[in-house]
Motif scaffolding. Structure first.
Motif, PDB file in Angstrom:
ATOM      1  N   UNK A 256       0.806  -1.218   0.000  1.00 51.65           N
ATOM      2  CA  UNK A 256       0.000   0.000   0.000  1.00 51.65           C
ATOM      3  C   UNK A 256       0.834   1.259   0.000  1.00 51.65           C
ATOM      4  N   UNK A 257       2.112   1.140  -0.368  1.00 50.51           N
ATOM      5  CA  UNK A 257       3.017   2.294  -0.361  1.00 50.51           C
ATOM      6  C   UNK A 257       2.813   3.190  -1.578  1.00 50.51           C
ATOM      7  N   UNK A 258       2.433   2.557  -2.693  1.00 47.56           N
ATOM      8  CA  UNK A 258       2.103   3.305  -3.901  1.00 47.56           C
ATOM      9  C   UNK A 258       0.826   2.718  -4.489  1.00 47.56           C
ATOM     10  N   UNK A 259       0.050   3.568  -5.169  1.00 51.13           N
ATOM     11  CA  UNK A 259      -1.200   3.060  -5.742  1.00 51.13           C
ATOM     12  C   UNK A 259      -1.499   3.645  -7.112  1.00 51.13           C
ATOM     13  N   UNK A 260      -0.572   4.480  -7.619  1.00 49.24           N
ATOM     14  CA  UNK A 260      -0.819   5.092  -8.925  1.00 49.24           C
ATOM     15  C   UNK A 260       0.502   5.439  -9.593  1.00 49.24           C
ATOM     16  N   UNK A 261       0.416   5.755 -10.853  1.00 50.93           N
ATOM     17  CA  UNK A 261       1.602   6.141 -11.605  1.00 50.93           C
ATOM     18  C   UNK A 261       2.164   7.461 -11.086  1.00 50.93           C
ATOM     19  N   UNK A 262       1.292   8.363 -10.668  1.00 46.14           N
ATOM     20  CA  UNK A 262       1.752   9.646 -10.113  1.00 46.14           C
ATOM     21  C   UNK A 262       2.599   9.426  -8.862  1.00 46.14           C
ATOM     22  N   UNK A 263       2.129   8.527  -7.999  1.00 46.37           N
ATOM     23  CA  UNK A 263       2.894   8.244  -6.768  1.00 46.37           C
ATOM     24  C   UNK A 263       4.210   7.554  -7.092  1.00 46.37           C
ATOM     25  N   UNK A 264       4.201   6.686  -8.092  1.00 44.71           N
ATOM     26  CA  UNK A 264       5.438   6.013  -8.496  1.00 44.71           C
ATOM     27  C   UNK A 264       6.428   7.028  -9.046  1.00 44.71           C
ATOM     28  N   UNK A 265       5.940   7.955  -9.836  1.00 45.17           N
ATOM     29  CA  UNK A 265       6.822   8.992 -10.394  1.00 45.17           C
ATOM     30  C   UNK A 265       7.398   9.892  -9.297  1.00 45.17           C
ATOM     31  N   UNK A 266       6.611  10.118  -8.246  1.00 44.74           N
ATOM     32  CA  UNK A 266       7.111  10.891  -7.107  1.00 44.74           C
ATOM     33  C   UNK A 266       8.282  10.169  -6.449  1.00 44.74           C
ATOM     34  N   UNK A 267       8.170   8.857  -6.320  1.00 46.07           N
ATOM     35  CA  UNK A 267       9.274   8.060  -5.760  1.00 46.07           C
ATOM     36  C   UNK A 267      10.489   8.158  -6.669  1.00 46.07           C
ATOM     37  N   UNK A 268      10.268   8.058  -7.973  1.00 50.54           N
ATOM     38  CA  UNK A 268      11.378   8.176  -8.918  1.00 50.54           C
ATOM     39  C   UNK A 268      12.066   9.537  -8.782  1.00 50.54           C
ATOM     40  N   UNK A 269      11.278  10.579  -8.599  1.00 48.95           N
ATOM     41  CA  UNK A 269      11.838  11.926  -8.430  1.00 48.95           C
ATOM     42  C   UNK A 269      12.684  12.007  -7.158  1.00 48.95           C
ATOM     43  N   UNK A 270      12.222  11.354  -6.094  1.00 51.03           N
ATOM     44  CA  UNK A 270      12.974  11.347  -4.829  1.00 51.03           C
ATOM     45  C   UNK A 270      14.308  10.625  -4.996  1.00 51.03           C
ATOM     46  N   UNK A 271      14.271   9.525  -5.745  1.00 47.99           N
ATOM     47  CA  UNK A 271      15.510   8.780  -6.002  1.00 47.99           C
ATOM     48  C   UNK A 271      16.461   9.643  -6.839  1.00 47.99           C
ATOM     49  N   UNK A 272      15.926  10.289  -7.871  1.00 51.18           N
ATOM     50  CA  UNK A 272      16.757  11.099  -8.766  1.00 51.18           C
ATOM     51  C   UNK A 272      17.392  12.283  -8.042  1.00 51.18           C
TER      52      UNK A 272
END
Length: 300
Positions: A256-272
């Protein structure tokens, strides 16, 4: 299932190519010898007439002229070449029958489509064409010009991607069915897959399989087919294990940590940006997937 063993026609196709070459060569020789034959037979008849011979003597003279002109051997060569070509076609037709179960007029139509596609394709062989025709007819129920055209498209697609046409028919139609892509967009789909392979180096068979097998996860995250394709291309360019990444996505979804592409992209942004390190990514996506996803994001 429509699946056929391509090795069934390997020998037949090889004979067909050699037979076609032999036939063309023999016909060329026969054309060149036509004048010689005419002259020789005329001379033989004239000589026999002057000598007062008739019947068997005239026949013997003409037979000698035929042999001298090389026509006897050529006729035999043409006959053998034509027989081999017909035999190879018969075996190709048998493969279509095994794949489709067609008989009578239906079979005639399929073999016509096979030969039309075989003649039009720049790269396809007879065995590959026959097998692809059977698979396309079984999966899409195409006949006539549509079958010929689609077969030609898959033969060219296989040549571009270095794959097998019949296997491509199976994987691409499964992919399109999973993503609800209409069959009318087949040519566009093949073009997109070929481009993905050329631009990233990813195997189109692997890409099709990943897109098909991971459809449920990609759906949950809200990926479109084009977005998912672009993502797998990036994974390939970054040298990332896409199977591990998809496992990580599944893990994050289940937590339940991510539930959409927007949330996944936010994680990618944090990693970047460095706000999320590999250890934190591992906590979210799993110990194997975390580092793989960090590597993919860092790789662009």
């Amino acid at each position: 299932s429509g699946t056929t063993d391509l090795n069934e026609l390997e020998a037949a196709a090889e004979r067909a190519y050699h037979a076609a070459d032999a036939l063309a060569e023999a016909n060329g020789k026969a054309s060149e010898a036509t004048e010689e034959l005419s002259k020789s037979t005329s001379d033989a008849a004239e000589q026999a007439d002057k000598a007062g011979n008739s019947g068997q003597s005239v026949i013997d003279g003409i037979a000698g002229a035929l042999a001298a002109a090389g026509i006897t051997a050529m006729v035999k060569e043409i006959g053998e070449a034509a027989y081999e070509l017909a035999d190879a076609f018969s075996e190709a037709e048998s493969t279509v029958v095994l794949a489709t179960g067609a008989t009578g007029e239906a079979l005639d139509g399929l073999t016509d489509s096979m030969m039309n596609a075989y003649a039009a394709s720049k790269t396809g062989s007879l065995d590959e064409t026959a097998s692809a025709v059977g698979e396309i007819n079984t999966r899409l129920a195409y006949t006539g010009d549509m079958l010929s055209k689609t077969t030609e498209q898959f033969l060219d697609f296989a040549a571009i991607t270095g794959g097998d046409a019949t296997a491509a028919v199976r994987s691409v139609t499964q992919l399109m069915n999973q993503w609800n892509v209409p069959a009318t967009e087949m040519e566009t789909m093949l073009s997109k897959l070929a481009y993905a392979g050329q631009a990233s180096g990813i195997s189109v068979d692997s890409l099709s399989q990943q897109l098909t097998n991971n459809k449920a996860i990609l759906d949950q995250l809200g990926f479109t087919l084009d977005e998912a394709t672009a993502m797998f291309m990036k994974f390939e360019l970054a040298g990332t294990n896409s199977t591990a990444v998809m496992t990580g996505f599944r893990t994050a979804l289940s937590k339940g940590k991510i539930s959409s592409l927007d949330e996944l992209n936010e994680v990618f942004d944090q990693i970047a940006s460095g706000a999320m390190n590999a250890a934190q990514a591992s906590e979210l996506f799993g110990s194997k997937a975390g580092p793989a996803i960090v590597n993919a994001v860092d790789g662009g």
